[in-house]
Write an enzyme that holds these catalytic residues in place. Structure first.
Site, PDB file in Angstrom:
ATOM      1  N   HIS A   1      -6.321   6.416  -0.468  1.00  0.00           N
ATOM      2  CA  HIS A   1      -5.211   6.398  -1.417  1.00  0.00           C
ATOM      3  C   HIS A   1      -5.651   5.775  -2.735  1.00  0.00           C
ATOM      4  O   HIS A   1      -5.425   6.336  -3.814  1.00  0.00           O
ATOM      5  CB  HIS A   1      -4.052   5.607  -0.813  1.00  0.00           C
ATOM      6  CG  HIS A   1      -2.893   5.399  -1.737  1.00  0.00           C
ATOM      7  ND1 HIS A   1      -1.706   6.094  -1.615  1.00  0.00           N
ATOM      8  CD2 HIS A   1      -2.726   4.574  -2.808  1.00  0.00           C
ATOM      9  CE1 HIS A   1      -0.879   5.710  -2.573  1.00  0.00           C
ATOM     10  NE2 HIS A   1      -1.479   4.770  -3.300  1.00  0.00           N
ATOM     11  N   GLU A   2      -6.298   4.607  -2.663  1.00  0.00           N
ATOM     12  CA  GLU A   2      -6.680   3.904  -3.890  1.00  0.00           C
ATOM     13  C   GLU A   2      -7.731   4.685  -4.681  1.00  0.00           C
ATOM     14  O   GLU A   2      -7.652   4.795  -5.909  1.00  0.00           O
ATOM     15  CB  GLU A   2      -7.184   2.505  -3.554  1.00  0.00           C
ATOM     16  CG  GLU A   2      -6.136   1.595  -2.957  1.00  0.00           C
ATOM     17  CD  GLU A   2      -4.915   1.449  -3.855  1.00  0.00           C
ATOM     18  OE1 GLU A   2      -5.074   1.287  -5.067  1.00  0.00           O
ATOM     19  OE2 GLU A   2      -3.796   1.513  -3.332  1.00  0.00           O
TER      20      GLU A   2
ATOM     21  N   HIS B   1      -6.409   7.507  -6.836  1.00  0.00           N
ATOM     22  CA  HIS B   1      -5.850   7.129  -8.133  1.00  0.00           C
ATOM     23  C   HIS B   1      -6.895   7.296  -9.233  1.00  0.00           C
ATOM     24  O   HIS B   1      -6.571   7.694 -10.361  1.00  0.00           O
ATOM     25  CB  HIS B   1      -5.377   5.678  -8.115  1.00  0.00           C
ATOM     26  CG  HIS B   1      -4.032   5.484  -7.505  1.00  0.00           C
ATOM     27  ND1 HIS B   1      -2.897   6.078  -8.005  1.00  0.00           N
ATOM     28  CD2 HIS B   1      -3.621   4.741  -6.443  1.00  0.00           C
ATOM     29  CE1 HIS B   1      -1.846   5.713  -7.278  1.00  0.00           C
ATOM     30  NE2 HIS B   1      -2.263   4.912  -6.314  1.00  0.00           N
TER      31      HIS B   1
ATOM     32  N   GLU C   1       1.038   8.242  -7.052  1.00  0.00           N
ATOM     33  CA  GLU C   1       1.123   7.724  -5.682  1.00  0.00           C
ATOM     34  C   GLU C   1       1.166   8.865  -4.669  1.00  0.00           C
ATOM     35  O   GLU C   1       0.557   8.795  -3.595  1.00  0.00           O
ATOM     36  CB  GLU C   1       2.358   6.836  -5.527  1.00  0.00           C
ATOM     37  CG  GLU C   1       2.414   5.641  -6.459  1.00  0.00           C
ATOM     38  CD  GLU C   1       1.264   4.677  -6.279  1.00  0.00           C
ATOM     39  OE1 GLU C   1       0.690   4.631  -5.168  1.00  0.00           O
ATOM     40  OE2 GLU C   1       0.928   3.976  -7.245  1.00  0.00           O
TER      41      GLU C   1
END
Length: 582
Positions: free
Chosen positions: A388-389, A392, A417
């Site tokens: 997820h990070e 970004h 997100e």
């Protein structure tokens, strides 16, 4: 150009945030497309603004003013088209960056006045390889007033103002002067400076009014994952680990993961460095040559040496894997990816990902606190958190031409997100099955995970749809809506074309999961700065025209429309209409 030269990726768990904590009851969801509230030091809030963006797509393409030239120039053609199409003087349009991908060429431009660029008035144009325009996005403005180009305060005064407001220190990145458009279309002159406080997890670009010495806006380079609850842990880690040998993709990472040149000495990594506290605090190999095999002890705290080494190793592995996968699908050096050495392939170098594991900045921390009789759980050991990070970084770089400034509104940040959850979901698929997907089960020790609903093709299991944005104010909540919409798209494409087990390393197949990730990556540079659900949807439709000749038009429209993002959707009102013939 003004751009961040490193992306600070933190494996964080923010466990104290409540959904919608800052939003007044009368907050209009339409402000999501232009505004966002940012938290400063001492609990001060700043509502930042970005002009509304427009986005047009042109299918197989239209001509531009320089179409008849024998030699195509991306820079000249983009400036000429923007000048003509948006009715602005081409001399007030500056080329910022651009690249040529497999199926489209992308130009990113800035509006200027008296040679000074506007920070938040930008445009992007895409051309197919027949040199026809296939899309244009713009947040150009018609100012009601423009401040003098000669500052009244020094850059040192501006730095002091920013440091005080943001609880950090100037990091010596070269300052710049840029105009900044305010909500009433007045334009102020700003000193643009970067402020950093690594211990507190602060890394921002600050815009300080060069006449009034007031903080006008910020761009936050640190992306944090927020979670709704702090559950009581009642189980320990039971998952197993595998030892993988030479997992680096030779095409995506020709130097491997630990060298910055061919045959170079062992280093901390060309694509990423994983550390705790400072970038010199890294994990060294457990044995030669370059073995990083550490057996995690679930009965001990994450801060014990073996568990710290296991966490840094896992985070390093996940980030490098995503680097290699997205590289295959178009997130290359020229497309603003993260590498120390770009190997002569274009783009800016010296910008590998920095992964802060078990960060010491308070509640935004990878240590998930639990009662004393149970061990803590480390977010760096849950792959979907790290995936997820890292995603970004992909979406922030590819939207807007590498500036990191183009997912700053509430709605655009929410989609950021959603893309990140979607990538984690895509990476963890092992078959053509479309099961419900739950984020963050391990780190919270909760089978319900960290989101309000599992991602699902069932409207009963997950009822979120486009109109849900009317009542949502926090970016992670908005991201759930976008990620669930994209899960419908994924399901539709896999249902139509099947599933490939080699999609992570071979993007040349025709299976649905391969098609999906191509459209995911291709749509990012097409969409305008600070996209909305509507413009991002249109970028997916255009991306399909560019790469697949529009073969998936009806699958895409049916998927989007199934959750309210049909042809006539607008202003966060649902519509389930699909184009004629679908």
């Amino acid at each position: 150009m003004v751009s961040f030269n490193k992306f600070f990726i933190s494996v964080f768990l923010a466990v104290t945030y409540a959904s919608g904590s800052w939003a007044a009851p009368s907050f209009s969801s339409l402000k999501h497309t232009t505004h966002r509230v940012r938290e400063l030091a001492n609990n001060v809030q700043l509502e930042v603004f970005n002009p509304p963006s427009t986005f047009e797509t042109f299918g197989t393409g239209i001509d531009h003013p320089l179409s008849k030239r024998a030699i195509f120039s991306l820079q000249d053609s983009a400036k000429a088209f923007v000048g003509s199409h948006l009715s602005v003087d081409p001399s007030t349009v500056d080329f910022h960056s651009g690249f040529s991908g497999e199926v489209a060429q992308h130009a990113f431009l800035k509006q200027t006045h008296a040679g000074v660029p506007f920070a938040n008035a930008v445009a992007n144009v895409a051309f197919n390889h027949n040199n026809k325009v296939v899309s244009v996005g713009s947040s150009f403005v018609k100012p009601t007033s423009i401040a003098s180009t000669k500052p009244s305060i020094t850059v040192n005064d501006a730095i002091a103002t920013a440091e005080k407001a943001l609880n950090g220190k100037f990091n010596d990145f070269p300052p710049s002067l840029e105009f900044f458009v305010k909500p009433d279309n007045s334009v102020v002159l700003t000193h643009v400076v970067q402020i950093r406080n690594e211990a507190a997890g602060v890394w921002v670009e600050a815009f300080v009014d060069a006449h009034a010495n007031e903080l006008v806006s910020i761009v936050d380079f640190v992306t944090k994952a927020s979670y709704r609850v702090l559950p009581i842990q009642d189980e320990i880690l039971t998952q197993g680990f595998s030892v993988l040998t030479d997992p680096a993709d030779p095409l995506s990472s020709p130097f491997g993961w630990h060298a910055t040149t061919v045959g170079g000495a062992n280093s901390t990594g060309n694509n990423a460095v994983a550390f705790k506290g400072s970038q010199s605090s890294v994990t060294t190999q457990s044995s030669s040559p370059q073995n990083f095999v550490f057996t995690q002890n679930p009965a001990a705290a994450p801060t014990t040496q073996v568990n710290l080494d296991a966490a840094r190793t896992n985070a390093f592995f996940v980030v490098n894997t995503i680097h290699d996968v997205t590289y295959r699908y178009g997130f290359t050096e020229a497309a603003f990816n993260f590498q120390t050495n770009n190997n002569g392939k274009g783009g800016k170098a010296n910008d590998r990902v920095t992964i802060s594991v078990q960060d010491a900045s308070g509640t935004d921390n990878a240590d998930f606190s639990t009662p004393a009789e149970y061990p803590q759980r480390d977010g760096a050991l849950e792959n979907d958190i790290v995936s997820h990070e890292m995603t970004h970084g992909v979406t922030n770089r590819m939207t807007g031409g590498g500036t990191g400034r183009c997912l700053q509104t509430t709605e655009a940040g929410g989609m950021g997100e959603g893309w990140s959850d979607t990538m984690a979901n895509w990476l963890e698929k092992t078959s053509a099955a479309i099961p419900d997907y739950v984020m963050g089960q391990y780190v919270t020790n909760d089978p319900a995970g960290i989101r309000s609903h599992p991602y699902s093709t069932s409207a009963t299991v997950n009822p979120l749809r486009y109109s849900s944005l009317k009542t949502l104010t926090e970016v992670h909540d908005i991201g759930e809506v976008w990620a669930n919409l994209l899960y419908q798209v994924y399901a539709g494409l896999v249902g139509a074309h099947g599933w490939s087990a080699t999609a992570r390393t071979n993007p040349n197949g025709t299976e649905g999961n391969i098609v999906f990730l191509h459209l995911f990556i291709d749509s990012l540079p097409l969409q305008p700065c600070n996209p909305t659900f509507l413009t991002a949807r249109n970028a997916w439709i255009q991306a399909d025209v560019n790469r697949f000749g529009g073969a998936n038009k009806c699958v895409l429209w049916q998927a989007f429309a199934s959750r309210g993002l049909g042809v006539n959707a607008a202003n966060h009102n649902d519509d389930t209409t699909v184009p004629a013939g679908c």
